[in-house]
Design a protein around this motif. Structure first.
Motif, PDB file in Angstrom:
ATOM      1  N   GLU A 209       0.811  -1.216   0.000  1.00 13.13           N
ATOM      2  CA  GLU A 209       0.000   0.000   0.000  1.00 13.13           C
ATOM      3  C   GLU A 209       0.846   1.269   0.000  1.00 13.13           C
TER       4      GLU A 209
ATOM      5  N   ARG B  79     -16.788  -6.950  12.633  1.00  6.16           N
ATOM      6  CA  ARG B  79     -17.663  -7.922  11.982  1.00  6.16           C
ATOM      7  C   ARG B  79     -17.294  -9.297  12.518  1.00  6.16           C
TER       8      ARG B  79
ATOM      9  N   ILE C 223     -10.568  -6.151  12.842  1.00  7.77           N
ATOM     10  CA  ILE C 223      -9.686  -5.627  13.884  1.00  7.77           C
ATOM     11  C   ILE C 223     -10.588  -5.336  15.083  1.00  7.77           C
TER      12      ILE C 223
ATOM     13  N   ILE D  56     -11.320   5.369  14.420  1.00  7.68           N
ATOM     14  CA  ILE D  56     -12.040   5.067  13.181  1.00  7.68           C
ATOM     15  C   ILE D  56     -12.952   3.849  13.345  1.00  7.68           C
TER      16      ILE D  56
ATOM     17  N   ASN E  27     -11.538   5.775   5.746  1.00 11.24           N
ATOM     18  CA  ASN E  27     -11.304   4.330   5.922  1.00 11.24           C
ATOM     19  C   ASN E  27     -11.237   3.652   4.553  1.00 11.24           C
TER      20      ASN E  27
ATOM     21  N   ARG F 154      -9.626   1.229   3.197  1.00 15.83           N
ATOM     22  CA  ARG F 154      -9.043  -0.110   3.064  1.00 15.83           C
ATOM     23  C   ARG F 154     -10.137  -1.129   3.346  1.00 15.83           C
ATOM     24  N   VAL F 155      -9.959  -2.308   2.800  1.00 16.68           N
ATOM     25  CA  VAL F 155     -10.976  -3.322   3.097  1.00 16.68           C
ATOM     26  C   VAL F 155     -10.844  -3.836   4.518  1.00 16.68           C
ATOM     27  N   THR F 156      -9.776  -3.451   5.221  1.00 15.37           N
ATOM     28  CA  THR F 156      -9.690  -3.804   6.642  1.00 15.37           C
ATOM     29  C   THR F 156     -10.473  -2.829   7.517  1.00 15.37           C
ATOM     30  N   ASN F 157     -10.730  -1.620   7.037  1.00 18.18           N
ATOM     31  CA  ASN F 157     -11.481  -0.691   7.898  1.00 18.18           C
ATOM     32  C   ASN F 157     -12.766  -0.141   7.275  1.00 18.18           C
TER      33      ASN F 157
ATOM     34  N   ILE G 164     -15.912  -1.739   6.378  1.00 19.39           N
ATOM     35  CA  ILE G 164     -16.343  -3.078   6.762  1.00 19.39           C
ATOM     36  C   ILE G 164     -17.532  -3.528   5.920  1.00 19.39           C
TER      37      ILE G 164
END
Lengths: 281, 712
Positions: free
Chosen positions: A45, A192, A197, A255, B640, B642-645, B647
């Motif tokens: 990234e 989820r 995370i 966030i 956000n 990214r696919v990590t944040n 959701i």
């Protein structure tokens, strides 16, 4: 899609532990990689500042295993989440580690990522670190100057800051056996049901007259709550314990979630911990 | 599935689950996406973007340490017309002095060393003069305003009936197509060749031709490569990439340039679903019979016009839901803000306004002390009823039947009594509809054409600009063509969409492909069958291809007035009902949609497996929007990225989905088909919100519904 310039990341591949330590001592800013599940994502990234990289994969024969030594469990620096999840001794005695490894990332991440990588990465949201805190794990650090052992609870000094020195590598972690009859509790509250995370994560071990609790994502580092532990150990009821918890935890808005949610859920989790691990329960 | 009477007609392909044509290639990794194209000598391009939402660019600095003389650098001055042509051409391809949103393109760079390009892109510094931006609706300037007036509105609210009002909000939503945006472009002579991932080849064609002030259509050749999803996100946005990649290539003397976004860039700068705010005031009798409705429907348009006026239009036209309103005053407002432009997203405004009305009705039912299902039933649209635009409902929607089937399948009535705050379980229902195709006169303006061509090798080729974006275009068109021609489906070929080589069958949007374009394919097939006159394909085309074209013709009586906003807004409507079953975790307030049922009338179901797949995917996407998909905005731009944040639900989060179809055939659609692509997004948010209110007692008025809100 990779948006970094690969030539800015010269790579070292030590064949032995001794060579690895010499490189770590001799090359400034050297970034070790085990599974690469954090570093390679940052690299892809464009978020990883250019630096020399040390791939540890050839050390697997020495550092890859999980074994027992003098009643403790020793997890090598290159043992993966999958190794941890499936090891018979871990499954028998350290259920929090199995659960923590299970809820970390996806299967692909678990096959590559390492428990020690989770520790050294220093994220306060790490899912396995609370379990290691709760079990009182020790971290073994090597350098060309020698070896030292640090309690995992003393490993972090601030947000993504650790006691690890520039020339040191973590070789393994050592986990003492949990007390007989101890009750174990782990719960991750993510964004989820999988591949998330955590907003809050907690691990707890309750013995006959001792309690250890560790929390993730509610402070700058994984957090212990000693006053709450002491209150529970001295027989405080749930309301008192929950009130005490609020005095030693001050999560932040970010966030993923809010301060209020994190605190309220932590208190609910504490109640659930007390109920599930109650000696009479 | 319920099959209506005329299905006894013997159909060989239509109505059968023919295996999707490109499925095996996608499954096995053989499909080639634009990033898989090996183009020798290609440069890698990268976009340099604004980091502030409003102000002016003062200076661009190229720091030492990079071989800048080796780079291709392109900006607004290199483009004959710094405009992205769409409804209007107000969006520039590059910041033209004034910055109107963060992530806006300032200039482009390209080099043959991809790593160096990305590194250099991060080093370039832009100096700004900052202005305060406008963020959120009801501030700043109106981008578009629309009004619908119907019946004796004053009278409806004047005579002592129950007046009830509410305010509802929906958040932005990111498409998360699995393949990010990308184009590869090069010049051949005085023309440009573009390969990319997109839904609408002729939109790209129009925009590129305009930006480069080219005279002839054949100077722009746009090909659609295998496309990894669109959901509206590749309707208008790819035109910008196409212009950018073509410009870099032109500055490089025609050398090919790859311009492919990584996920973070794609999420940060590309379009999202318009956030909305809806205020509803209703008048009804104490028994719940509707007298009138007042709706103010607001959407955030972002910094440029793009497609927002038509999103506003569809949202407003659907804002009353599938109910009879004797009087209505509906006002739509789209607002300019300093966000990246919001854009097309599956449903196109209707999911926003239908969430509001369906949530309002549950709240109204609670106020009246009436069962929310009963309240709806007392007011459902029936054949012959008049919509607020004066359109007469031309078919019997049978909404009671649709709802009853959903209640039966979900075992709603038996479960109902045991659910609620006591056990954190809830049930919720929504009823909704969706107009097929472009709004009003839109299909007439599109003037779509399809062609079928019998060729000497014995194949019939389908030539359309409608794209396969995962929904099954190639397969259902082959079914329709084979059926109309009366030949084996194995003899049908689908021509890869390429402007100039295929006629313009319009954009792949608005639930129009299967029904409307498919209808043209059916007509062309029947016509070609006559032309072939019983000869086999190879014989008939031995001396040259035999070609049949079909051009769109408005159904009789489909008249629309854009000035008064009265008339027939859509040629056909699809109808549906969702039931959601949710659970709320008592410790964490985490919301889980356990199950969702959907009963849909999408007219003739051409391919049941594909239709169920498309509907289930849409339901999952709607559930995601309602529960966890939260675009975190800072000064108008997504944080956000990214696919990590950002959701979206994983398979571990997915609800159990149950889908059934009721078929009322549309006389103007392919073999009776109506729109299917978008209606799945209309119902889930309100069904989930209504279920959460059932389960928690909390009065939900906005999505996404976060555990943070439920625990508060």
């Amino acid at each position: 899609m990779i948006v970094s310039n690969a030539v800015r990341y010269p790579t070292y591949v030590p064949a032995t532990v001794a060579e690895a330590l010499e490189q770590k001592a001799g090359v400034a800013n050297l970034l070790p990689i085990a599974g690469g599940t954090e570093v390679m994502v940052m690299f892809n990234e464009g978020l990883l500042a250019p630096c020399p990289v040390q791939s540890l994969h050839r050390l697997a024969p020495e550092w890859g295993g999980i074994r027992e030594a003098e009643g403790s469990l020793v997890i090598g620096a290159l043992a993966t989440y999958t190794d941890v999840r499936h090891h018979p001794v871990v499954r028998e005695r350290y259920p929090l580690l199995v659960e923590a490894a299970r809820v970390t990332g996806a299967l692909q991440i678990q096959n590559r990522g390492t428990l020690v990588g989770n520790i050294v990465n220093g994220s306060p949201a790490a899912d396995t670190v609370p379990a290691l805190f709760a079990y009182g794990a020790q971290v073994r650090l090597l350098s060309t100057r020698g070896e030292r052992t640090v309690a995992v609870t003393d490993f972090y000094t601030g947000y993504r800051k650790t006691v690890l020195r520039a020339d040191e590598l973590i070789s393994e972690i050592v986990i003492p056996p949990p007390a007989d009859g101890a009750r174990h509790y782990y719960r991750k509250v993510g964004t989820r049901a999988a591949q998330a995370i955590s907003k809050v994560v907690v691990a707890g071990v309750r013995g006959r007259d001792s309690v250890r609790l560790a929390w993730g994502s509610v402070g700058p580092t994984t957090l212990r709550t000693p006053k709450t532990e002491a209150a529970i150990a001295s027989g405080a009821d749930a309301d008192e314990a929950v009130a005490t918890l609020a005095t030693e935890m001050s999560p932040l808005d970010d966030i993923r979630s809010t301060r209020d949610y994190r605190l309220a859920v932590s208190q609910n989790l504490l109640r659930e911990f007390l109920k599930r691990t109650s000696p009479g329960g | 599935m319920t099959i209506s009477a005329d299905s006894e007609t013997k159909l060989r392909y239509v109505g059968r689950s023919v295996t999707r044509r490109e499925g095996a290639d996608k499954l096995t990794g053989r499909s080639r996406y634009v990033d898989d194209m090996h183009v020798p000598g290609a440069l890698t391009g990268r976009t340099i973007r604004t980091s502030i939402p409003a102000g002016r660019v003062r200076n661009v600095r190229f720091p030492d340490g990079f071989p800048w003389d080796e780079f291709i650098v392109a900006g607004p001055d290199d483009l004959p017309a710094n405009e992205v042509a769409l409804i209007t051409a107000d969006q520039p391809a590059f910041v033209d002095g004034i910055v109107r949103h963060a992530q806006e393109a300032v200039l482009l760079i390209a080099h043959e060393d991809a790593g160096l390009v990305h590194e250099a892109a991060r080093a370039i510094e832009i100096e700004y003069e900052r202005d305060a931006g406008v963020f959120g609706m009801e501030q700043g300037h109106v981008l578009k305003q629309l009004a619908i007036r119907h019946g004796d509105f004053e009278g409806a609210f004047a005579n002592g009936d129950v007046i009830f009002e509410g305010e509802y909000r929906t958040g932005a939503q990111e498409h998360v197509y699995i393949e990010t945006n990308g184009f590869i472009a090069w010049w051949e002579g005085d023309g440009v060749v573009l390969h990319g991932s997109h839904q609408c080849p002729y939109y790209v064609h129009k925009a590129v031709k305009h930006a480069f002030a080219l005279d002839r259509d054949d100077q722009v050749r746009v090909t659609q490569e295998t496309t990894g999803g669109g959901f509206g996100g590749k309707e208008e946005f790819p035109s910008l990439l196409a212009i950018h990649s073509a410009l870099l290539s032109r500055k490089a003397g025609g050398r090919p340039v790859r311009l492919i976004y990584d996920r973070a860039e794609d999420m940060a700068c590309s379009t999202k679903r318009h956030p909305s705010l809806t205020r509803i005031r209703t008048a009804c009798t104490p028994e719940g019979v509707f007298k009138g409705v007042e709706i103010d429907f607001h959407i955030d348009g972002g910094a440029y016009v793009t497609l927002s006026p038509v999103v506003l239009s569809r949202g407003l036209l659907h804002s009353g839901g599938p109910y009879l309103w004797p009087a209505a005053r509906m006002d739509g407002y789209c607002w300019f803000t300093n966000s990246p432009p919001y854009g097309a997203f599956r449903g196109f405004g209707a999911p926003q306004s239908e969430f509001a009305i369906e949530r309002h009705l549950d709240r109204l039912a609670a106020k009246l002390g009436i069962c929310p299902i009963e309240l709806r039933k007392r007011n459902f649209l029936r054949k012959g009823d008049m919509l607020p635009t004066s359109q007469i409902v031309g078919e019997e929607p049978e909404l009671e039947r649709i709802v009853e089937r959903a209640l039966e399948l979900s075992d709603y009535r038996a479960k109902q009594s045991g659910y609620g705050e006591g056990n954190g379980r809830g049930l919720g229902l929504s009823v909704f509809y969706h107009g097929t195709g472009f709004t009003g006169s839109g299909e007439v303006y599109l003037d779509s054409v399809v062609a079928l061509e019998a060729q000497a090798d014995g194949f019939v080729e389908i030539q359309v600009s409608s794209t396969e974006i995962g929904q099954g275009t190639e397969t259902v068109f082959a079914q329709i063509a084979a059926e109309g021609l009366g030949i084996d489906i194995e003899s049908i070929r689908f021509r890869k969409p390429e402007t100039g080589a295929v006629p313009d069958s319009g954009p792949t949007v608005a639930s129009r492909t299967c029904s409307i374009v498919g209808g043209l394919v059916e007509r062309a097939a029947r016509q070609l069958r006559e032309q072939l006159a019983g000869r086999d394909i190879a014989t008939a085309s031995a001396t040259g291809p035999v070609r049949a074209e079909a051009r769109y013709q408005a159904p009789p009586g489909l008249v629309w007035n854009d000035d008064t906003y009265q008339g027939c807004a859509y040629g056909a409507y699809s109808w549906g009902c969702n039931v959601a079953e949710v659970s709320i975790d008592p410790v964490t307030a985490e919301l889980r949609v356990e199950s969702m049922w959907g009963i849909y009338d999408i007219g003739r179901v051409i391919n049941p497996v594909l239709a169920i797949g498309q509907v289930e995917g849409g339901m999952a996407q709607g559930i995601g929007w309602a529960t966890c998909e939260d675009v975190v905005l800072k000064e108008g731009a997504m944080q956000n990225t990214r696919v990590t944040n950002y959701i979206i639900p994983t398979s571990a989060d997915a609800a159990e989905l149950f889908v059934e179809f009721v078929e009322h055939h549309n006389p103007c659609g392919a073999f009776g088909a109506k729109g299917v692509g978008e209606i799945p997004l209309d119902g889930p948010p309100a069904a989930v919100a209504n279920a959460v209110t059932f389960a928690t007692g909390k009065d939900i008025a906005a999505i996404p519904i976060r555990p943070e809100d439920l625990l508060a």
